[in-house]
Design a protein around this motif. Structure first.
Motif, PDB file in Angstrom:
ATOM      1  N   LEU A   1       9.237   1.126  -1.049  1.00 16.96           N
ATOM      2  CA  LEU A   1       7.912   1.423  -0.906  1.00 16.96           C
ATOM      3  C   LEU A   1       8.107   2.861  -1.334  1.00 16.96           C
ATOM      4  N   SER A   2       7.656   3.488  -1.577  1.00 16.18           N
ATOM      5  CA  SER A   2       7.075   5.012  -1.719  1.00 16.18           C
ATOM      6  C   SER A   2       5.791   5.741  -1.811  1.00 16.18           C
ATOM      7  N   HIS A   3       4.884   7.045  -1.396  1.00 19.25           N
ATOM      8  CA  HIS A   3       4.367   7.153  -2.094  1.00 19.25           C
ATOM      9  C   HIS A   3       4.599   8.178  -3.489  1.00 19.25           C
TER      10      HIS A   3
ATOM     11  N   GLY B   1       0.988   8.490   2.611  1.00 17.35           N
ATOM     12  CA  GLY B   1       1.225   9.944   1.843  1.00 17.35           C
ATOM     13  C   GLY B   1       0.603  10.793   2.405  1.00 17.35           C
ATOM     14  N   SER B   2       0.557  12.371   1.813  1.00 25.30           N
ATOM     15  CA  SER B   2       0.280  13.541   2.557  1.00 25.30           C
ATOM     16  C   SER B   2      -0.884  13.863   3.138  1.00 25.30           C
TER      17      SER B   2
ATOM     18  N   CYS C   1       5.309   2.650  -6.144  1.00 27.11           N
ATOM     19  CA  CYS C   1       5.255   4.240  -5.872  1.00 27.11           C
ATOM     20  C   CYS C   1       3.129   4.289  -6.333  1.00 27.11           C
ATOM     21  N   GLY C   2       3.012   5.494  -5.991  1.00 26.41           N
ATOM     22  CA  GLY C   2       1.254   6.328  -6.192  1.00 26.41           C
ATOM     23  C   GLY C   2       1.712   7.703  -7.080  1.00 26.41           C
ATOM     24  N   HIS C   3       0.575   8.435  -6.042  1.00 29.56           N
ATOM     25  CA  HIS C   3       0.917   9.916  -5.763  1.00 29.56           C
ATOM     26  C   HIS C   3       0.461  10.938  -7.190  1.00 29.56           C
ATOM     27  N   THR C   4       0.454   9.695  -7.840  1.00 33.99           N
ATOM     28  CA  THR C   4       0.103  10.671  -9.482  1.00 33.99           C
ATOM     29  C   THR C   4      -0.874  10.847  -9.379  1.00 33.99           C
ATOM     30  N   HIS C   5      -1.689   9.925  -9.313  1.00 33.87           N
ATOM     31  CA  HIS C   5      -3.506   9.623 -10.208  1.00 33.87           C
ATOM     32  C   HIS C   5      -3.192   9.523 -11.382  1.00 33.87           C
TER      33      HIS C   5
ATOM     34  N   VAL D   1       1.306  -1.063   0.275  1.00 34.13           N
ATOM     35  CA  VAL D   1      -0.269   0.156   0.053  1.00 34.13           C
ATOM     36  C   VAL D   1       1.065   0.920  -0.131  1.00 34.13           C
ATOM     37  N   THR D   2       0.462   2.451  -1.204  1.00 37.29           N
ATOM     38  CA  THR D   2       1.809   3.154  -1.159  1.00 37.29           C
ATOM     39  C   THR D   2       0.809   4.445  -0.681  1.00 37.29           C
TER      40      THR D   2
END
Length: 339
Positions: free
Chosen positions: A219-221, A119-120, A241-245, A88-89
């Motif tokens: 793992l990094s958000h 994430g934030s 990773c995630g964050h970018t959508h 889970v990121t």
């Protein structure tokens, strides 16, 4: 609607007009038109794992609110994919009242081996903002005020359920017959990342998971390049990773305009080798289903593989996607001997 919302709408009328024009077209993906991506990656393993294949479920950016029941049902359905490991990121929550729905939605997944970073938006609730700001600058949360989300309650529940908290630390886990070393960072988007030194792996981890490591995962958000470089230098085989959508509002072919970090828009989602100057770089990213053909890579020339998820949700203030459906990803890692 409160006064703050009205003020926000007035300030962003031009941006909203442009978005409305896009929404009117057939190109728009509903924010709840979820898909499960299915990918396969052949990795040269230093040893022979007890199973030839490891199934990893990658979840990122649900941005859950208390009324996102359809999104909660999608999260619940992911247990049917029978993963060996859940990663889970971050950005699980958008508002504090969503915590019970989130925990209920992932109840079955918590019975499986898992690891997470935040994430934030696991610290700070979603706020209305001009959606065109992402075209102008990085929206870093550096200097944000005190958390207003139930961060520690969420963290404790996940840890008590057996998942590994990888925010700026390391751990070891056995999943699907594979010995896995994990490293993670807290969200680089708010400058909270401190890459963990290898010495911080605990003696308890080494005692519980003796022998050769079959796979090293990071793992990094947010997929900031300095973090990817650190993980590559540390010997990670695979990073999530995630964050970018995925860019969220894309051109046809899921071609992103922004990543909201320093990764080029071409790599806003999908799986690709790192560093980007790898000989395989021009074949990637792989955005949809399929196999990443890595069998020709030798022990001396192995890239690190990075998977950036386009995410499951959006901010509740921008609940739409264009040419970029919300996704969860199943990645089947297939062991191959070093050549």
């Amino acid at each position: 609607m409160g006064a703050n919302h009205l003020m926000w709408l007035r300030r962003t009328s031009l941006g909203a007009a442009g978005i409305a024009a896009a929404v009117a077209g057939k190109s728009v993906q509903n924010a709840h038109s979820y898909v499960v991506r299915r990918r396969e990656l052949q990795l040269a393993a230093p040893s022979s794992p007890n199973a030839s294949q490891l199934r990893i479920l990658h979840i990122s950016d649900p941005h859950l609110t208390a009324w996102h029941h359809q999104r909660g049902k999608f999260l619940s359905s992911l247990a049917e994919l029978a993963p060996d490991l859940v990663v889970v990121t971050g950005d699980l929550l958008a508002t504090a009242p969503a915590l019970p729905l989130l925990l209920d939605s992932i109840t079955e997944l918590l019975d499986l081996p898992g690891a997470f970073v935040f994430g934030s938006n696991d610290y700070y609730s979603a706020k209305p903002k001009d959606p065109t700001i992402y075209l102008r600058r990085n929206t870093s949360h550096r200097g944000e005020k005190t958390s207003d989300l139930p961060t520690e309650e969420l963290r404790q529940h996940l840890v008590d359920s057996g998942w590994l908290d990888l925010n700026n630390t390391r751990a070891r886990v056995t999943a699907g017959g594979w010995e896995i070393e994990l490293s993670g960072v807290n969200d680089p988007h708010m400058a909270a990342d401190h890459y963990p030194e290898r010495a911080r792996a605990t003696e308890k981890d080494a005692a519980c998971h003796p022998g050769t490591v079959d796979l090293r995962i990071g793992l990094s958000h947010a997929p900031y390049q300095h973090v990817l470089d650190q993980m590559h230098a540390d010997g990670c085989d695979l990073v999530f990773c995630g964050h970018t959508h995925g860019g969220q509002v894309c051109l046809p072919g899921q071609r992103a305009l922004v990543t909201n970090c320093d990764l080029p828009p071409r790599y806003a989602s999908g799986i690709f080798p790192w560093p980007l100057n790898s000989d395989l770089g021009n074949q990637y990213p792989l955005l949809g289903d399929g196999r990443a053909p890595a069998s020709e890579i030798t022990a001396e020339a192995r890239p690190m593989w990075v998977q950036v998820s386009a995410g499951i949700g959006t901010s509740p203030f921008t609940p739409f996607r264009v040419f970029c459906p919300p996704e969860a990803i199943v990645l089947d890692v297939v062991a191959d001997q070093l050549v």
